[in-house]
Scaffold this active site. Structure first.
Site, PDB file in Angstrom:
ATOM      1  N   GLU A   4       1.863  -0.188  -4.730  1.00 38.34           N
ATOM      2  CA  GLU A   4       0.874   0.780  -5.198  1.00 38.34           C
ATOM      3  C   GLU A   4       1.596   2.122  -5.339  1.00 38.34           C
ATOM      4  O   GLU A   4       1.910   2.770  -4.353  1.00 38.34           O
ATOM      5  CB  GLU A   4      -0.272   0.900  -4.200  1.00 38.34           C
ATOM      6  CG  GLU A   4      -1.389   1.780  -4.739  1.00 38.34           C
ATOM      7  CD  GLU A   4      -2.294   2.337  -3.649  1.00 38.34           C
ATOM      8  OE1 GLU A   4      -3.428   2.702  -3.966  1.00 38.34           O
ATOM      9  OE2 GLU A   4      -1.868   2.428  -2.491  1.00 38.34           O
ATOM     10  N   ASP A  57       0.822  -1.206   0.000  1.00 31.73           N
ATOM     11  CA  ASP A  57       0.000   0.000   0.000  1.00 31.73           C
ATOM     12  C   ASP A  57       0.862   1.266   0.000  1.00 31.73           C
ATOM     13  O   ASP A  57       1.782   1.379   0.821  1.00 31.73           O
ATOM     14  CB  ASP A  57      -0.858  -0.041   1.269  1.00 31.73           C
ATOM     15  CG  ASP A  57      -2.007   0.934   1.233  1.00 31.73           C
ATOM     16  OD1 ASP A  57      -2.867   0.798   0.353  1.00 31.73           O
ATOM     17  OD2 ASP A  57      -2.043   1.841   2.095  1.00 31.73           O
TER      18      ASP A  57
HETATM   19  O1  TEU Z   1      -4.716   3.829  -1.623  1.00 33.55           O
HETATM   20  C1  TEU Z   1      -3.982   5.002  -1.844  1.00 33.55           C
HETATM   21  C2  TEU Z   1      -4.856   6.050  -2.358  1.00 33.55           C
HETATM   22  O2  TEU Z   1      -4.703   7.163  -1.951  1.00 33.55           O
HETATM   23  C3  TEU Z   1      -5.942   5.676  -3.290  1.00 33.55           C
HETATM   24  O3  TEU Z   1      -7.099   5.596  -2.534  1.00 33.55           O
HETATM   25  C4  TEU Z   1      -6.092   6.664  -4.359  1.00 33.55           C
HETATM   26  O4  TEU Z   1      -6.257   7.926  -3.800  1.00 33.55           O
HETATM   27  C5  TEU Z   1      -7.277   6.373  -5.227  1.00 33.55           C
HETATM   28  O5  TEU Z   1      -7.079   5.146  -5.831  1.00 33.55           O
HETATM   29  C6  TEU Z   1      -7.426   7.413  -6.294  1.00 33.55           C
HETATM   30  O6  TEU Z   1      -8.550   7.083  -7.061  1.00 33.55           O
HETATM   31  C7  TEU Z   1      -4.362   2.914  -0.664  1.00 33.55           C
HETATM   32  C8  TEU Z   1      -5.483   1.907  -0.531  1.00 33.55           C
HETATM   33  O7  TEU Z   1      -5.623   1.218  -1.748  1.00 33.55           O
HETATM   34  C9  TEU Z   1      -6.732   2.600  -0.115  1.00 33.55           C
HETATM   35  O8  TEU Z   1      -7.819   1.732  -0.068  1.00 33.55           O
HETATM   36  C10 TEU Z   1      -6.465   3.212   1.244  1.00 33.55           C
HETATM   37  O9  TEU Z   1      -7.580   3.974   1.619  1.00 33.55           O
HETATM   38  C11 TEU Z   1      -5.227   4.094   1.246  1.00 33.55           C
HETATM   39  O10 TEU Z   1      -4.117   3.503   0.598  1.00 33.55           O
HETATM   40  C12 TEU Z   1      -4.772   4.355   2.650  1.00 33.55           C
HETATM   41  O11 TEU Z   1      -4.242   3.185   3.183  1.00 33.55           O
END
Ligand code: TEU
Ligand code: CA
Length: 554
Positions: free
Chosen positions: A259, A205
C-alpha cells in the site's frame, strides 16, 4: 525460485499474479457464522462459493489477527494468533485449505509499520528506558518535531515515564523501529510463520513508511496537509524492502502488493522494478485521490483528470514494472456512489461500467467485497452512526472545536468516509440482511432489501454475473492483461475510450460516464461488439447512458 523467462511479445515477463484477479475480504463485515454479530473465518468458508463463482484467482484477507481493534485489526497485538472474534488457528487452516481446494490463492495483510500498543514488544518497550526492547519502537526524551498523525493530532505521545513515542497513525498504533535489526528479523519470522502455512503472499500496509528520518525535521509547509509524502520517503525504505525480499520473499513463489500511500508516480518504479527485487506491485493512490482536495476534503472531480492518471502511470512504468488497478477497498467509499451513479435508474448500468473499467485496464485488478453487487454508500446523519476512529477524531477536531458546522461535516463524510465500505454484506432481504443471526457490530445499509447477494444470484442479468463474465473474458484474452494501453480521447469530458493491444490483437473499450447519450468518434476499423452492459449496438459512435462496450479492433 526458478527464473521466470517467458515473456510476452511486448516484453513483459509472465507471472501468475499479473494474470490474476484479486477479491478483497474485510472479514468483520463478510459473514457471521455464530451470531455474535461479527463476521468470522468460518463464515467466510461458508460463503466461499460466492467468491469462487466470480472466477477470481486470489483472495486478499484484511487483518484476521488478535487485536484490540482500535483500528479494526490494523493494530495487531499478536501476529501469530487469530483474533478470537474471527475464530481459531484451525479455522484459518481450514479456510486456507478450502481456498486452495476451490482453486484460489490467499494473501494476508501484513501490518508491520506499527503494532498495537498492546503487543508484547510495546508492553516491554514502554515498561522502562532500560528494557531490552526499548529500541523496538521510536522513543525520544523530548518531542522531536511537529509530525502529525494521519488520523489527526500529533504523531508523538508521551508515555508514563515522560518519554515520547512515534505513531504515524493512532496512539494505539506505535511505529516499529525498523533500524533495529532484531525488529526486522522479528518481522521476517512472522512472515515465514504464515508463508510456511502455504499462503500466497501479502498485501503490505503502509509499507513505504517503515524507515524514518531520525534527524526528525519538521514538516515542510507545503506538505503539512499531506505528511504521507514525507513519511513514505525515509532514507532506508528500499534497503529494508530489498533485504526482506532477499531473506524471505524470494524463497517462496508468492505475490506482494504494497500500500504505497504517499508514493508519487515518479517514485513508484523504485518499489516495483523487478530488477530491484523489492515488491511485486503497489497500490498507487493517484486515481482515488482525484476527488480529494486540501486536507483530504472531498472535491468534485472530472473525467479528463481521472483518465490522465492512467496515462501518466503508464508512462511512468516501463516493462519492468507491473501496475495494479483498484478503485475501492476498506478505506474508500463505494465505487458506484463515487465514480458511477447510485440512483435506482443507473446503479446497475454504472456499476457494470466500472466493472468493465476494472477488468479491462492494464494492471492486476482488485475488487472489494460487495462491488460485485453494486453496494452503495449510505447517508450518515449522526456522529453515533460512524465506527471509524478517523471520523470520530475529525468530529472532535472539526465540529466540537467549532471549525466546521455539523452539516458541512456530514456532507463531507458522506463523500469520503471509510465506513461506507465497512458495512456488513447484505446476503438476503431478511433480518439483518442475513449477515448475522444476532446484532451486527455495525449497521447494514438501509437499502439491503433491494440490494443483496441473494437477488444478484437469482438474476441472470445482475452485476454479479457481469463481473463473472468479464473476469472469464480477461483470463482468456492476453491482450486485456498484457496489452499496451492507449487513451484515445483524453480530453472528452464524459467518455473514456481506450485501446488494449498486444501485437495485432486489439480491443477498444468505450465507457460513457454519463446518464445521457454521448457520441464519440471511434476508429473506422472496429469490428465485432464483444461485450457490454446493454447488448450489441449497431450505431457504433452513439453511446447510451452509462454504456460500456468492448469491441475487437481489426
Ligand atoms: O491505510 C493507510 C491510510 O492511511 C489510508 O487509510 C488512507 O489514509 C486512506 O485510504 C485515504 O483515503 C492503511 C489501512 O488500509 C487502513 O485501514 C489503516 O487504518 C491504516 O493503514 C493504519 O494501519
Ligand atoms: Ca461471528
Amino acid at each position: 525460485m526458478p527464473p521466470h523467462t517467458e515473456t510476452t511479445p511486448n516484453g513483459y515477463v509472465k507471472r501468475w499474479w499479473k494474470e490474476a484477479v484479486v477479491y478483497q475480504v474485510y472479514p468483520r463485515s463478510f459473514y457471521d457464522s455464530n451470531g455474535d454479530g461479527i463476521g468470522d473465518l468460518p463464515g467466510l468458508i461458508e460463503k466461499l462459493d460466492h467468491i469462487k463463482g466470480l472466477g477470481v484467482d486470489v483472495i486478499w484477507l484484511s487483518p484476521h489477527f488478535d487485536s484490540p481493534n482500535a483500528d479494526n485489526g490494523y493494530d495487531i497485538r499478536d501476529y501469530r494468533q487469530v483474533g478470537a472474534e474471527f475464530g481459531t488457528m484451525s479455522d484459518f487452516d481450514d479456510l486456507l485449505a478450502a481456498i486452495k481446494a476451490a482453486g484460489m490463492k490467499l494473501i494476508i495483510d501484513l501490518v508491520v509499520n506499527h503494532t498495537s500498543d498492546e503487543h508484547q514488544w510495546f508492553v516491554e518497550s514502554r515498561s522502562s528506558r532500560n528494557n531490552p526492547k526499548r529500541d523496538y519502537y521510536i522513543w525520544s526524551d523530548e518531542k522531536p518535531n511537529d509530525w502529525t498523525s494521519i488520523f489527526g493530532g500529533p504523531a508523538w505521545t508521551q508515555s508514563e515515564d515522560g518519554d515520547w513515542y512515534l505513531h504515524l497513525f493512532d496512539p494505539k498504533q506505535p511505529d516499529l523501529n525498523w533500524d533495529n535489526a532484531e525488529v526486522r528479523e522479528g518481522v521476517y519470522d512472522i512472515m515465514r510463520f504464515w508463508l510456511d502455512k502455504g499462503i500466497d503472499g501479502f498485501r503490505m500496509d503502509v509499507i513505504p513508511f517503515i524507515s524514518k528520518d531520525k534527524t526528525f525535521p519538521n514538516l515542510p509547509e507545503d506538505l503539512r496537509a499531506k505528511p504521507q509524502y514525507v513519511y513514505a520517503n525515509g532514507p532506508k525504505v528500499h534497503d529494508y524492502l530489498h533485504e526482506m525480499n532477499r531473506k524471505v520473499l524470494s524463497q517462496y513463489d508468492v505475490m506482494t502488493v504494497g500500500e504505497a500511500f504517499g508514493v508519487t508516480l515518479a517514485d513508484t518504479p523504485k518499489l516495483i522494478d523487478e530488477r530491484r527485487q523489492e515488491l511485486d506491485m503497489i497500490f498507487q493512490f493517484a486515481a482515488v485521490e482525484v476527488d480529494r482536495g486540501r486536507d483530504g476534503r472531498w472535491k468534485p472531480w472530472t473525467l479528463p483528470e481521472f483518465k490522465a492518471v492512467f496515462t501518466r502511470q503508464d508512462q511512468a512504468l516501463d516493462r519492468h514494472c507491473w501496475p495494479t488497478f483498484f478503485l475501492s477497498n476498506h478505506d474508500n467509499p463505494r465505487i458506484v456512489s463515487r465514480f458511477g451513479d447510485d440512483s435506482p435508474q443507473w446503479r446497475e448500468k454504472s456499476a457494470m461500467l466500472l466493472a468493465t473499467l476494472t477488468l479491462t485496464m492494464k494492471g492486476t485488478p482488485f475488487i472489494y467485497q460487495g462491488d460485485e453487487m453494486g453496494l452503495t454508500n449510505r447517508n450518515f446523519t449522526e456522529i453515533t452512526q460512524f465506527n471509524d476512529l478517523w471520523t470520530k477524531n475529525a468530529w472532535q477536531a472539526e465540529v466540537v472545536n467549532g471549525k466546521w458546522s455539523a452539516e458541512d461535516f456530514f456532507a463531507n463524510q458522506n463523500k469520503v468516509s471509510r465506513d461506507h465500505a465497512r458495512m456488513p454484506i447484505p446476503w438476503t432481504s431478511g433480518r439483518q440482511g442475513g449477515f448475522t443471526a444476532g446484532r451486527p457490530w455495525f449497521a447494514l445499509n438501509d437499502n439491503f432489501q433491494d440490494i443483496n447477494a441473494d437477488r444478484a444470484i437469482r438474476d441472470p442479468g445482475s452485476i454479479y454475473y457481469y463481473y463473472r463474465d468479464l473476469i472469464a473474458r480477461r483470463h482468456k484474452t492476453p491482450a486485456l492483461i498484457y496489452g499496451d494501453y492507449k487513451d484515445l480521447a483524453p480530453d472528452h469530458p464524459h467518455v473514456f475510450t481506450y485501446e488494449r493491444r498486444l501485437e495485432d490483437e486489439a480491443y477498444l473499450i468505450t465507457l460513457n460516464f454519463s446518464p445521457v447519450e454521448n457520441k464519440v468518434p471511434l476508429p473506422p476499423r472496429l469490428t465485432a461488439w464483444l461485450a457490454g452492459n446493454y447488448g450489441p449496438a449497431d450505431i457504433f459512435d452513439s453511446l447510451r447512458p452509462w454504456e460500456a462496450r468492448i469491441h475487437r479492433v481489426s
